[in-house]
Design an enzyme around this catalytic site. Structure first.
Site, PDB file in Angstrom:
ATOM      1  N   LYS A  91       0.840  -1.197   0.000  1.00  0.00           N
ATOM      2  CA  LYS A  91       0.000   0.000   0.000  1.00  0.00           C
ATOM      3  C   LYS A  91       0.885   1.262   0.000  1.00  0.00           C
ATOM      4  O   LYS A  91       2.097   1.179   0.221  1.00  0.00           O
ATOM      5  CB  LYS A  91      -0.921  -0.039   1.221  1.00  0.00           C
ATOM      6  CG  LYS A  91      -1.868  -1.250   1.234  1.00  0.00           C
ATOM      7  CD  LYS A  91      -2.757  -1.238   2.481  1.00  0.00           C
ATOM      8  CE  LYS A  91      -3.636  -2.478   2.548  1.00  0.00           C
ATOM      9  NZ  LYS A  91      -4.541  -2.436   3.728  1.00  0.00           N
ATOM     10  N   TYR A 138     -11.969  -2.988  -3.066  1.00  0.00           N
ATOM     11  CA  TYR A 138     -12.517  -3.047  -1.713  1.00  0.00           C
ATOM     12  C   TYR A 138     -14.040  -3.101  -1.692  1.00  0.00           C
ATOM     13  O   TYR A 138     -14.660  -2.736  -0.673  1.00  0.00           O
ATOM     14  CB  TYR A 138     -12.004  -1.856  -0.895  1.00  0.00           C
ATOM     15  CG  TYR A 138     -10.577  -2.041  -0.396  1.00  0.00           C
ATOM     16  CD1 TYR A 138     -10.223  -3.146   0.377  1.00  0.00           C
ATOM     17  CD2 TYR A 138      -9.588  -1.102  -0.687  1.00  0.00           C
ATOM     18  CE1 TYR A 138      -8.922  -3.320   0.841  1.00  0.00           C
ATOM     19  CE2 TYR A 138      -8.277  -1.269  -0.228  1.00  0.00           C
ATOM     20  CZ  TYR A 138      -7.958  -2.379   0.540  1.00  0.00           C
ATOM     21  OH  TYR A 138      -6.678  -2.549   1.005  1.00  0.00           O
ATOM     22  N   PHE A 194     -15.407   3.025   7.304  1.00  0.00           N
ATOM     23  CA  PHE A 194     -14.037   3.394   6.933  1.00  0.00           C
ATOM     24  C   PHE A 194     -13.790   3.357   5.419  1.00  0.00           C
ATOM     25  O   PHE A 194     -12.691   3.641   4.969  1.00  0.00           O
ATOM     26  CB  PHE A 194     -13.028   2.495   7.653  1.00  0.00           C
ATOM     27  CG  PHE A 194     -13.168   1.015   7.365  1.00  0.00           C
ATOM     28  CD1 PHE A 194     -12.631   0.450   6.222  1.00  0.00           C
ATOM     29  CD2 PHE A 194     -13.844   0.186   8.257  1.00  0.00           C
ATOM     30  CE1 PHE A 194     -12.767  -0.912   5.955  1.00  0.00           C
ATOM     31  CE2 PHE A 194     -13.978  -1.177   8.005  1.00  0.00           C
ATOM     32  CZ  PHE A 194     -13.440  -1.724   6.840  1.00  0.00           C
ATOM     33  N   ARG A 230      -0.967 -14.676   4.044  1.00  0.00           N
ATOM     34  CA  ARG A 230      -1.771 -14.056   5.105  1.00  0.00           C
ATOM     35  C   ARG A 230      -1.054 -14.198   6.454  1.00  0.00           C
ATOM     36  O   ARG A 230      -1.073 -13.290   7.283  1.00  0.00           O
ATOM     37  CB  ARG A 230      -3.158 -14.699   5.175  1.00  0.00           C
ATOM     38  CG  ARG A 230      -4.035 -14.425   3.962  1.00  0.00           C
ATOM     39  CD  ARG A 230      -4.600 -13.025   3.940  1.00  0.00           C
ATOM     40  NE  ARG A 230      -5.557 -12.775   4.990  1.00  0.00           N
ATOM     41  CZ  ARG A 230      -6.326 -11.691   5.054  1.00  0.00           C
ATOM     42  NH1 ARG A 230      -6.233 -10.734   4.115  1.00  0.00           N
ATOM     43  NH2 ARG A 230      -7.166 -11.521   6.038  1.00  0.00           N
ATOM     44  N   THR A 261      -4.967  -7.905  10.764  1.00  0.00           N
ATOM     45  CA  THR A 261      -5.316  -6.625  10.131  1.00  0.00           C
ATOM     46  C   THR A 261      -4.814  -5.426  10.944  1.00  0.00           C
ATOM     47  O   THR A 261      -4.275  -4.473  10.392  1.00  0.00           O
ATOM     48  CB  THR A 261      -6.843  -6.541   9.945  1.00  0.00           C
ATOM     49  OG1 THR A 261      -7.273  -7.708   9.231  1.00  0.00           O
ATOM     50  CG2 THR A 261      -7.237  -5.289   9.169  1.00  0.00           C
ATOM     51  N   ARG A 278       3.049  -6.791   9.197  1.00  0.00           N
ATOM     52  CA  ARG A 278       2.311  -5.748   9.930  1.00  0.00           C
ATOM     53  C   ARG A 278       2.797  -5.642  11.374  1.00  0.00           C
ATOM     54  O   ARG A 278       2.876  -4.542  11.937  1.00  0.00           O
ATOM     55  CB  ARG A 278       0.817  -6.047   9.883  1.00  0.00           C
ATOM     56  CG  ARG A 278       0.203  -5.779   8.503  1.00  0.00           C
ATOM     57  CD  ARG A 278      -1.202  -6.340   8.408  1.00  0.00           C
ATOM     58  NE  ARG A 278      -1.887  -5.958   7.172  1.00  0.00           N
ATOM     59  CZ  ARG A 278      -3.028  -6.505   6.751  1.00  0.00           C
ATOM     60  NH1 ARG A 278      -3.603  -7.461   7.488  1.00  0.00           N
ATOM     61  NH2 ARG A 278      -3.593  -6.127   5.622  1.00  0.00           N
ATOM     62  N   ASN A 307      -1.687  -0.202   7.405  1.00  0.00           N
ATOM     63  CA  ASN A 307      -1.156  -1.540   7.711  1.00  0.00           C
ATOM     64  C   ASN A 307      -0.330  -2.150   6.575  1.00  0.00           C
ATOM     65  O   ASN A 307      -0.175  -3.362   6.484  1.00  0.00           O
ATOM     66  CB  ASN A 307      -2.261  -2.465   8.217  1.00  0.00           C
ATOM     67  CG  ASN A 307      -3.325  -2.726   7.177  1.00  0.00           C
ATOM     68  OD1 ASN A 307      -3.227  -2.266   6.049  1.00  0.00           O
ATOM     69  ND2 ASN A 307      -4.339  -3.481   7.543  1.00  0.00           N
ATOM     70  N   HIS A 348      -1.535  -5.587   1.494  1.00  0.00           N
ATOM     71  CA  HIS A 348      -2.757  -6.369   1.279  1.00  0.00           C
ATOM     72  C   HIS A 348      -2.394  -7.740   0.739  1.00  0.00           C
ATOM     73  O   HIS A 348      -1.479  -7.871  -0.071  1.00  0.00           O
ATOM     74  CB  HIS A 348      -3.659  -5.661   0.250  1.00  0.00           C
ATOM     75  CG  HIS A 348      -4.747  -6.557  -0.272  1.00  0.00           C
ATOM     76  ND1 HIS A 348      -5.949  -6.706   0.371  1.00  0.00           N
ATOM     77  CD2 HIS A 348      -4.789  -7.395  -1.347  1.00  0.00           C
ATOM     78  CE1 HIS A 348      -6.691  -7.589  -0.290  1.00  0.00           C
ATOM     79  NE2 HIS A 348      -6.015  -8.021  -1.342  1.00  0.00           N
ATOM     80  N   GLU A 358      -9.000 -10.827  -7.628  1.00  0.00           N
ATOM     81  CA  GLU A 358      -8.088  -9.685  -7.497  1.00  0.00           C
ATOM     82  C   GLU A 358      -6.985  -9.727  -8.565  1.00  0.00           C
ATOM     83  O   GLU A 358      -6.612  -8.683  -9.106  1.00  0.00           O
ATOM     84  CB  GLU A 358      -7.497  -9.656  -6.083  1.00  0.00           C
ATOM     85  CG  GLU A 358      -8.557  -9.290  -5.048  1.00  0.00           C
ATOM     86  CD  GLU A 358      -8.135  -9.468  -3.591  1.00  0.00           C
ATOM     87  OE1 GLU A 358      -8.956  -9.167  -2.712  1.00  0.00           O
ATOM     88  OE2 GLU A 358      -6.991  -9.922  -3.333  1.00  0.00           O
TER      89      GLU A 358
HETATM   90  P1  IDP Z   1      -7.291  -7.408   5.661  1.00  0.00           P
HETATM   91  O1  IDP Z   1      -6.518  -6.360   4.879  1.00  0.00           O
HETATM   92  O2  IDP Z   1      -6.472  -7.948   6.798  1.00  0.00           O
HETATM   93  O3  IDP Z   1      -7.867  -8.492   4.774  1.00  0.00           O
HETATM   94  P2  IDP Z   1     -10.003  -6.345   5.884  1.00  0.00           P
HETATM   95  O4  IDP Z   1     -10.907  -6.572   7.044  1.00  0.00           O
HETATM   96  O5  IDP Z   1     -10.317  -7.033   4.599  1.00  0.00           O
HETATM   97  O6  IDP Z   1      -8.516  -6.669   6.365  1.00  0.00           O
HETATM   98  O7  IDP Z   1      -9.979  -4.782   5.648  1.00  0.00           O
HETATM   99  C1  IDP Z   1      -9.376  -4.249   4.481  1.00  0.00           C
HETATM  100  C2  IDP Z   1      -8.544  -3.042   4.868  1.00  0.00           C
HETATM  101  O8  IDP Z   1      -9.407  -2.021   5.324  1.00  0.00           O
HETATM  102  C3  IDP Z   1      -7.570  -3.287   6.022  1.00  0.00           C
HETATM  103  O9  IDP Z   1      -6.346  -3.845   5.586  1.00  0.00           O
HETATM  104  C4  IDP Z   1      -7.392  -1.901   6.570  1.00  0.00           C
HETATM  105  O10 IDP Z   1      -6.467  -1.165   5.776  1.00  0.00           O
HETATM  106  C5  IDP Z   1      -8.759  -1.287   6.362  1.00  0.00           C
HETATM  107  N1  IDP Z   1      -9.594  -1.389   7.546  1.00  0.00           N
HETATM  108  C6  IDP Z   1     -10.253  -2.482   8.004  1.00  0.00           C
HETATM  109  N2  IDP Z   1     -10.936  -2.213   9.114  1.00  0.00           N
HETATM  110  C7  IDP Z   1     -10.731  -0.899   9.375  1.00  0.00           C
HETATM  111  C8  IDP Z   1     -11.186  -0.007  10.395  1.00  0.00           C
HETATM  112  O11 IDP Z   1     -11.935  -0.368  11.321  1.00  0.00           O
HETATM  113  N3  IDP Z   1     -10.728   1.279  10.309  1.00  0.00           N
HETATM  114  C9  IDP Z   1      -9.917   1.716   9.306  1.00  0.00           C
HETATM  115  N4  IDP Z   1      -9.477   0.908   8.329  1.00  0.00           N
HETATM  116  C10 IDP Z   1      -9.874  -0.378   8.359  1.00  0.00           C
HETATM  117 MG    MG Z   2      -9.421  -8.433   3.345  1.00  0.00          MG
END
Ligand code: IDP
Ligand code: MG
Length: 149
Positions: free
Chosen positions: A9, A49, A57, A85, A91, A102, A112, A115, A126
């Site tokens: 990212k 997304y 968010f 993963r 996350t 991370r 973070n 992805h 994707e």
């Molecule tokens: P992942 O990247 O670990 O698969 P996901 O739940 O799919 O996590 O969420 C996608 C991305 O959205 C996360 O990597 C993070 O950057 C962002 N994200 C997820 N939850 C939140 C939140 O509660 N606040 C802000 N950003 C979030």
């Molecule tokens: Mg995800």
């Protein structure tokens, strides 16, 4: 052989973590089959997304992912989706174990670093969203017999 989509990212690119992240995937034994630096459009970000469309968010996430270049990659190998993963970590970087990307390099949920696809169907979706077929290289590393029985 399994493939997954990995994206460094804008925060990972800005923080000069591209080399370190690629090094970890290479050192593990995964094979790079697609790689490009992308200035992500809003349209691509919203499609990528889409599952989070209704979340509070979402707007901030799209804003962030389009805020600077992203390194988009396709990695191949046995079990690469789940292993990636695991290497990426939870996350929220504060919950992610040390030793994960991370966990080692991040602090905030919204920054973070990386992805990774979470399942075979999302990996397929994707990869097709980010890469044209001709941008993916079919090649055989000379190390295969030293990595696989
Ligand atoms: P992942 O990247 O670990 O698969 P996901 O739940 O799919 O996590 O969420 C996608 C991305 O959205 C996360 O990597 C993070 O950057 C962002 N994200 C997820 N939850 C939140 C939140 O509660 N606040 C802000 N950003 C979030
Ligand atoms: Mg995800």
């Amino acid at each position: 052989m399994e493939r997954t989509f990995i994206a460094i990212k804008p925060d990972g690119v800005q923080r000069s973590l591209v080399g370190e992240i690629i090094r970890r995937f290479e050192a593990k034994g995964f094979q790079l089959v697609g790689l490009k630096l992308v200035q992500v459009t809003r349209e691509l970000a919203e499609k990528h997304y889409a599952e989070h469309r209704e979340r509070s968010f979402f707007a901030g996430l799209v804003e962030f992912i389009t805020s600077g270049p992203v390194v988009a990659m396709v990695w191949e190998g046995k079990g690469v989706i789940a292993a990636s993963r695991k290497a990426i970590g939870k996350t929220n970087p504060l919950d992610a174990d040390l030793g994960t990307i991370r966990g080692d390099f991040g602090v905030d949920l919204g920054r973070n670093i990386i992805h990774g696809s979470d399942a075979p169907d999302t990996a397929e979706r994707e990869i097709a969203l980010w890469f044209a077929p001709h941008e993916i290289a079919d090649w055989k590393p000379s190390t295969t017999s030293w990595l696989y029985e």
